[in-house]
Design a protein around this motif. Structure first.
Motif, short mmCIF file in Angstrom:
data_model
loop_
_atom_site.label_atom_id
_atom_site.label_comp_id
_atom_site.label_asym_id
_atom_site.label_seq_id
_atom_site.Cartn_x
_atom_site.Cartn_y
_atom_site.Cartn_z
N ALA A 66 85.38 69.91 42.51
CA ALA A 66 85.24 70.13 41.07
C ALA A 66 83.99 69.23 40.54
O ALA A 66 83.11 69.98 39.69
N VAL A 67 83.38 68.06 41.10
CA VAL A 67 82.18 67.42 40.84
C VAL A 67 81.07 68.34 41.36
O VAL A 67 80.29 68.53 40.39
N TRP A 68 81.06 69.10 42.35
CA TRP A 68 80.03 69.81 42.72
C TRP A 68 79.79 71.17 41.91
O TRP A 68 78.71 71.43 41.61
N ALA A 69 81.01 71.52 41.51
CA ALA A 69 80.90 72.89 40.48
C ALA A 69 80.09 72.36 39.39
O ALA A 69 79.20 73.29 38.69
N ASN A 70 80.25 71.19 38.79
CA ASN A 70 79.60 70.74 37.52
C ASN A 70 78.05 70.73 38.01
O ASN A 70 77.46 71.19 36.90
N TYR A 71 77.86 70.07 38.91
CA TYR A 71 76.26 69.91 39.45
C TYR A 71 75.67 71.05 39.60
O TYR A 71 74.63 71.64 39.24
N ALA A 72 76.48 72.31 40.24
CA ALA A 72 75.94 73.58 40.66
C ALA A 72 75.64 74.20 39.38
O ALA A 72 74.91 75.22 39.21
N ALA A 73 76.59 74.44 38.48
CA ALA A 73 76.37 74.99 37.07
C ALA A 73 75.36 74.49 36.43
O ALA A 73 74.71 75.31 35.35
N LEU A 74 75.03 73.22 36.70
CA LEU A 74 73.47 72.80 36.25
C LEU A 74 72.32 73.26 36.77
O LEU A 74 71.28 72.62 36.38
N GLY A 75 72.37 73.77 37.91
CA GLY A 75 71.47 74.19 38.72
C GLY A 75 71.19 73.37 39.89
O GLY A 75 70.16 73.88 40.55
N TYR A 76 71.81 72.49 40.23
CA TYR A 76 71.68 71.42 41.40
C TYR A 76 71.96 72.47 42.62
O TYR A 76 72.97 72.97 42.76
N ARG A 77 71.30 72.32 43.84
CA ARG A 77 71.40 73.08 45.02
C ARG A 77 71.13 71.90 46.14
O ARG A 77 71.55 72.45 47.22
N ARG A 78 70.99 70.75 46.03
CA ARG A 78 70.91 69.78 47.02
C ARG A 78 71.64 68.54 46.82
O ARG A 78 71.84 68.14 45.77
N LEU A 79 72.45 68.18 47.74
CA LEU A 79 73.62 67.19 47.70
C LEU A 79 73.30 66.40 48.89
O LEU A 79 73.24 66.60 49.91
N ILE A 80 73.27 64.98 48.19
CA ILE A 80 73.42 63.74 49.46
C ILE A 80 74.84 63.31 49.39
O ILE A 80 75.18 62.82 48.34
N TYR A 81 75.37 63.22 50.38
CA TYR A 81 76.84 62.91 50.33
C TYR A 81 77.05 61.88 51.48
O TYR A 81 76.95 62.03 52.68
N THR A 82 77.68 60.49 51.02
CA THR A 82 77.70 59.53 51.83
C THR A 82 79.28 59.35 52.09
O THR A 82 80.11 59.25 51.25
N ASN A 83 79.71 59.21 53.25
CA ASN A 83 81.08 58.65 53.52
C ASN A 83 81.12 58.49 55.05
O ASN A 83 80.48 59.26 55.62
N THR A 84 82.14 57.61 55.51
CA THR A 84 82.07 56.99 56.60
C THR A 84 82.24 58.20 57.86
O THR A 84 81.30 58.36 58.74
N VAL A 85 83.19 59.44 57.44
CA VAL A 85 83.42 60.33 58.45
C VAL A 85 82.76 61.77 57.76
O VAL A 85 83.09 62.59 58.28
N SER A 86 81.73 61.65 57.04
CA SER A 86 81.32 62.71 56.25
C SER A 86 80.87 63.87 57.58
O SER A 86 80.94 65.02 57.45
N VAL A 87 80.29 63.45 58.52
CA VAL A 87 79.53 63.95 59.88
C VAL A 87 80.62 64.80 60.47
O VAL A 87 80.44 65.80 61.23
#
Length: 182
Positions: A66-87
């Motif tokens: 949901a959050v990414w869809a909002n960013y993508a609708a505004l034209g963003y294509r790069r995301l920094i995502y932090t989380n312990t187990v993200s990798v």
């Protein structure tokens, strides 16, 4: 050609993920590189866990989508995502970033037990310090065992946040290009 990029910054509690994520974002802003930053821990901060989702995995994926869809609708294509187990959750994250191919850059921050204890001691003032330290140690073991060779390991002990962020930003190649939202 990848239409989207995600930089996953994982690591045990106290390794510097949040601080480093914000510093990478600062570097990108200074270079006028369009991006967004999402703290993965905030996507599943709810109690109790939903029925059938004890680890809040489905909740995390739905909220990220949901959050990414909002960013993508505004034209963003790069995301920094932090989380312990993200990798360890690259598949979940790329599913949530539907809308085209995703290039995944994985970084796992590492730190010694002594460094982590010092950092956690500075932020965990209440009764949760021992529990958080134990969880961090378990997380470090899991990450080292499960994170693939595609994940770069970056040591954070005795290094400035700026130095760590510059090393990580170089992995992305984003500083060489600008792409403001349309």
């Amino acid at each position: 050609m990848h239409s989207q990029d995600v930089l996953l910054i994982g690591g045990r509690a106290g390794s510097g993920k949040s601080t480093t994520g914000y510093e990478v974002s600062r570097l990108l802003r200074a270079a006028d590189v369009a991006h967004c930053l999402i703290e993965g821990d905030n996507l599943c901060e709810a109690h109790p866990a939903p029925d059938g989702d004890p680890h809040r995995t489905a909740m995390t994926e739905a909220n990220l989508a949901a959050v990414w869809a909002n960013y993508a609708a505004l034209g963003y294509r790069r995301l920094i995502y932090t989380n312990t187990v993200s990798v360890l959750e690259a598949d979940l994250i790329t599913r949530a970033m539907s809308g085209g191919p995703v290039r995944v850059i994985g970084v796992m921050l590492t730190a010694t037990d002594a460094t982590v204890a010092e950092r956690l001691g500075g932020r965990e003032r209440g009764s949760g310090f021992e529990e958080e330290l134990h969880r961090s140690t378990r997380g470090a073991r899991l990450l080292e065992r499960e994170a693939g060779d595609w994940v770069a390991r970056v040591r954070t002990d005795s290094r400035s946040v700026a130095e760590i962020a510059e090393e990580i930003a170089a992995f992305t190649g984003w500083l060489k290009e600008t792409n403001p939202p349309t």
